[in-house]
Scaffold this active site. Structure first.
Site, PDB file in Angstrom:
ATOM      1  N   CYS A   1       0.863  -1.178   0.000  1.00  0.00           N
ATOM      2  CA  CYS A   1       0.000   0.000   0.000  1.00  0.00           C
ATOM      3  C   CYS A   1       0.896   1.224   0.000  1.00  0.00           C
ATOM      4  CB  CYS A   1      -0.868   0.049   1.253  1.00  0.00           C
ATOM      5  SG  CYS A   1      -1.983  -1.352   1.402  1.00  0.00           S
TER       6      CYS A   1
ATOM      7  N   ASN B   1       0.786   0.406   5.842  1.00  0.00           N
ATOM      8  CA  ASN B   1       1.334  -0.398   4.739  1.00  0.00           C
ATOM      9  C   ASN B   1       2.065  -1.566   5.366  1.00  0.00           C
ATOM     10  OD1 ASN B   1       4.196   0.026   2.531  1.00  0.00           O
ATOM     11  ND2 ASN B   1       2.566  -1.459   2.408  1.00  0.00           N
ATOM     12  N   GLY B   2       1.679  -2.771   4.983  1.00  0.00           N
ATOM     13  CA  GLY B   2       2.358  -3.948   5.515  1.00  0.00           C
ATOM     14  C   GLY B   2       1.366  -5.020   5.876  1.00  0.00           C
TER      15      GLY B   2
ATOM     16  N   GLY C   1      -0.942   0.575  -4.859  1.00  0.00           N
ATOM     17  CA  GLY C   1      -2.255   0.044  -4.486  1.00  0.00           C
ATOM     18  C   GLY C   1      -3.323   0.643  -5.367  1.00  0.00           C
TER      19      GLY C   1
ATOM     20  N   TYR D   1      10.357  -4.629  -8.045  1.00  0.00           N
ATOM     21  CA  TYR D   1       9.072  -4.369  -8.706  1.00  0.00           C
ATOM     22  C   TYR D   1       8.276  -3.203  -8.121  1.00  0.00           C
ATOM     23  CZ  TYR D   1       4.078  -5.073  -9.750  1.00  0.00           C
ATOM     24  OH  TYR D   1       2.763  -4.881 -10.092  1.00  0.00           O
TER      25      TYR D   1
HETATM   26  O1  LIG Z   1       4.292 -13.570 -13.306  1.00  0.00           O
HETATM   27  P1  LIG Z   1       3.178 -12.628 -13.009  1.00  0.00           P
HETATM   28  O2  LIG Z   1       2.244 -13.180 -11.984  1.00  0.00           O
HETATM   29  O3  LIG Z   1       2.489 -12.161 -14.246  1.00  0.00           O
HETATM   30  O4  LIG Z   1       3.800 -11.350 -12.279  1.00  0.00           O
HETATM   31  C1  LIG Z   1       4.936 -10.653 -12.724  1.00  0.00           C
HETATM   32  C2  LIG Z   1       4.573  -9.518 -13.648  1.00  0.00           C
HETATM   33  O5  LIG Z   1       3.675  -8.585 -12.990  1.00  0.00           O
HETATM   34  C3  LIG Z   1       4.286  -7.306 -12.893  1.00  0.00           C
HETATM   35  O6  LIG Z   1       3.834  -6.441 -13.928  1.00  0.00           O
HETATM   36  P2  LIG Z   1       2.617  -5.420 -13.776  1.00  0.00           P
HETATM   37  O7  LIG Z   1       1.757  -5.506 -14.972  1.00  0.00           O
HETATM   38  O8  LIG Z   1       1.939  -5.623 -12.454  1.00  0.00           O
HETATM   39  O9  LIG Z   1       3.257  -3.955 -13.648  1.00  0.00           O
HETATM   40  P3  LIG Z   1       4.323  -3.100 -14.485  1.00  0.00           P
HETATM   41  O10 LIG Z   1       3.577  -2.373 -15.575  1.00  0.00           O
HETATM   42  O11 LIG Z   1       4.872  -2.165 -13.458  1.00  0.00           O
HETATM   43  O12 LIG Z   1       5.372  -3.986 -15.051  1.00  0.00           O
HETATM   44  C4  LIG Z   1       5.766  -7.563 -13.054  1.00  0.00           C
HETATM   45  O13 LIG Z   1       6.429  -6.421 -13.580  1.00  0.00           O
HETATM   46  C5  LIG Z   1       5.794  -8.704 -14.037  1.00  0.00           C
HETATM   47  O14 LIG Z   1       5.636  -8.224 -15.363  1.00  0.00           O
HETATM   48  N1  LIG Z   2      -0.446  -4.097   1.039  1.00  0.00           N
HETATM   49  C1  LIG Z   2      -0.615  -3.566   2.220  1.00  0.00           C
HETATM   50  O1  LIG Z   2       0.223  -2.857   2.742  1.00  0.00           O
HETATM   51  C2  LIG Z   2      -1.916  -3.953   2.905  1.00  0.00           C
HETATM   52  C3  LIG Z   2      -2.198  -3.309   4.224  1.00  0.00           C
HETATM   53  C4  LIG Z   2      -3.229  -4.089   5.021  1.00  0.00           C
HETATM   54  N2  LIG Z   2      -2.685  -5.368   5.454  1.00  0.00           N
HETATM   55  C5  LIG Z   2      -4.505  -4.286   4.195  1.00  0.00           C
HETATM   56  O2  LIG Z   2      -4.741  -5.365   3.708  1.00  0.00           O
HETATM   57  O3  LIG Z   2      -5.233  -3.341   4.020  1.00  0.00           O
HETATM   58 MG   LIG Z   3       5.433  -6.041 -15.437  1.00  0.00          MG
END
Ligand SMILES: O=P(O)(O)OC[C@H]1O[C@H](OP(=O)(O)OP(=O)(O)O)[C@H](O)[C@@H]1O
Ligand SMILES: NC(=O)CC[C@H](N)C(=O)O
Ligand SMILES: [Mg+2]
Length: 505
Positions: free
Chosen positions: A2, A101-102, A28, A257
């Site tokens: 988050c 967040n967490g 998020g 990421y």
């Molecule tokens: O193996 P998967 O389960 O598909 O997850 C990995 C993928 O998901 C994310 O991309 P995302 O589309 O979330 O965001 P980005 O545009 O920042 O790359 C990450 O960058 C990979 O491309």
């Molecule tokens: N990704 C997060 O940081 C989630 C915060 C919190 N555990 C929720 O689910 O709202």
């Molecule tokens: Mg991606």
């Protein structure tokens, strides 16, 4: 993951909170919320949706006040219901609004303590509502209507002792000020910034430094693991280490990421760490695939672009943008369900055929988690006429669930779980697959701040830094949050009271 933000200002903070949340949106996409404090009252607006959809002019006009906090949510506990959108609120002591967040790893035990010992009511299944009530319980020991910094820090120290897991937190306390703190391992990031005005200094905390940049605050420093920051309503800054044995162990997946490349986390440029990842992976490819006939290196937008460019430089091969990203589709990995994630990959990315036709392409992604993206992208490359499709991942194989704020609750859903690299390669139908080595990933990040001696790397090696994770816990979160549980309704959509929330109308 988050995103959280909080500002103690000298003029209205609504627009700055909104702007900060828009640059934290990548953390998020499920829900967003802002609370401001004005004349001893909270003004709250929160709902499911992106920042731009949750806040309309009519809401912004009501979010008056010079102190406030905000949140963008990616659920890792409880449900995706709007009732679990943050900030959360409790009325005692003082009135507290709170964003987190967490993910707490002892939420189960804490629930019993909060409800049976402290006799506090928990209205949702969110771990963040629990955490708020623990903070409130500890602040209850203070005397009078004005909290002293000592009372605040004593409360945070007691909270650290009770809770386990990952947490970066920001809260506003009516009549007093803003409190922020970070877990003793510093798993989730939190940055502190300042802006000088003619009326005095304004302070801001945010998950990523990019949020400070966006609203004109100067980055002061990262909040230290275990440290608490307390800024009074009048704008006085107090800080104190509140944990007994803080050991900086930031989550390495932030660098792979989650975070934006223009952010700095714990003194490390996220962008520079990704360039380093590209350099190390490029060298490994040159070493291990010396005989491969790669014609072109193509990133899978968006996060892998910085890594892929550096790999192309290392291999001395052309770097081409073979996929166009639809800028109106968000990140697919942080979408709530696998059906939605699968559908979104093709809506999000489209191939430029000329870049693939009759070529041997090396596709680069930052990570392979469920394999949703890689499998479909390889198919698209082949449909566009690629001869051979090789695939490189800037992160090592992900084989273990995450328990610290990334929604990977189930090992079975991870494509590399229980599989060798050639089996994964076969599943995603690549002609060759290569992963970064774990030590190279750690070095890529650590070289930029050697003072950090360890990172939270559990998704790669199964070593959970908080030391409290056992098989029973992993089984419980798997049952509660795996894909089946989410779609079968085990995770019930709560339609409970959304108290003090402005309606949509
Ligand atoms: O193996 P998967 O389960 O598909 O997850 C990995 C993928 O998901 C994310 O991309 P995302 O589309 O979330 O965001 P980005 O545009 O920042 O790359 C990450 O960058 C990979 O491309
Ligand atoms: N990704 C997060 O940081 C989630 C915060 C919190 N555990 C929720 O689910 O709202
Ligand atoms: Mg991606």
């Amino acid at each position: 993951m988050c995103g959280i933000v909080g500002i103690v200002g000298k003029s209205p903070v609504n627009q700055a909170l909104y702007d900060a949340l828009t640059v934290l949106q990548h953390r998020g996409q499920d829900a967003a919320g802002i609370v401001t404090v004005d004349k001893g009252r909270f003004n709250l607006r929160k709902d499911n949706g992106l920042v731009k959809d949750v806040f309309h002019t009519r809401h912004m006009l009501k979010l008056t006040g010079q102190l406030g906090i905000g949140h963008v949510r990616y659920p890792t506990a409880g449900s995706s219901s709007s009732a679990e959108a943050q900030p959360f609120y409790v009325n005692s002591p003082f009135g507290i609004a709170f964003a987190h967040n967490g993910n707490l790893t002892n939420a189960h035990e804490l629930h019993d303590e909060v409800t049976k010992v402290s006799r506090r009511h928990i209205n949702t299944t969110s771990d963040s509502e629990l955490l708020l009530n623990i903070v409130a319980h500890e602040l209850q020991h203070s005397v009078g209507m004005k909290l002293t910094p000592d009372e605040v820090f004593t409360a945070v120290a007691a909270v650290h002792k009770k809770i386990r897991g990952a947490y970066a937190v920001v809260a506003t306390i009516i009549g007093n000020g803003m409190l922020a703190f970070r877990d003793p391992f510093g798993i989730r990031p939190l940055a502190l910034g300042k802006r000088k005005t003619e009326f005095g200094d304004e302070y801001m905390v945010a998950s990523e430094s990019v949020a400070l940049d966006a609203v004109g605050f100067t980055f002061i420093r990262d909040v230290a693991p275990g440290e608490a920051i307390y800024v009074t309503e009048a704008g006085e800054l107090h800080t104190q280490q509140c944990a007994q044995n803080p050991i900086s162990s930031p989550c390495i997946f932030e660098f792979v990421y989650f975070a934006r490349p223009d952010s700095f986390i714990d003194g490390i440029s996220v962008y520079a760490s990704r360039v380093n990842m590209g350099r190390k992976l490029g060298k490994k490819i040159a070493r291990e695939w010396a005989d491969l006939d790669i014609d072109v290196v193509i990133p899978i937008p968006e996060t892998s672009t910085d890594v892929a460019l550096q790999i192309a430089i290392e291999l001395d091969k052309p770097y081409r943008q073979g996929f166009v990203k639809n800028r109106y589709i968000g990140r697919t990995f942080i979408m709530p369900g696998q059906t939605m994630r699968r559908k979104s990959v093709r809506r999000k990315l489209n191939a430029i055929s000329s870049e693939f036709k009759d070529k041997n392409v090396l596709l680069v992604d930052d990570s392979i988690v469920r394999g949703t993206t890689s499998e479909q992208i390889i198919e698209m490359a082949r449909e566009s006429g690629a001869k051979k499709v090789y695939f490189a991942s800037a992160a090592p194989e992900i084989r273990f669930p995450n328990v610290y704020g990334i929604d990977m609750p189930s090992a079975n859903e991870l494509i590399a779980y229980g599989r060798e690299i050639d089996e994964v390669s076969e599943l995603i139908r690549a002609d060759g697959l290569i992963f970064q080595d774990i030590q190279d990933l750690i070095d890529a990040v650590r070289e930029l701040n050697p003072q950090i001696t360890r990172f939270e790397t559990s998704v790669f090696d199964g070593k959970y830094i908080t030391g409290d994770i056992n098989q029973a816990y992993l089984e419980r979160i798997d049952t509660q949050r795996n894909e089946g549980a989410k779609t079968s309704g085990l995770q019930t959509e709560l339609s409970n009271l959304e108290m003090h929330n402005m309606s949509n109308g």
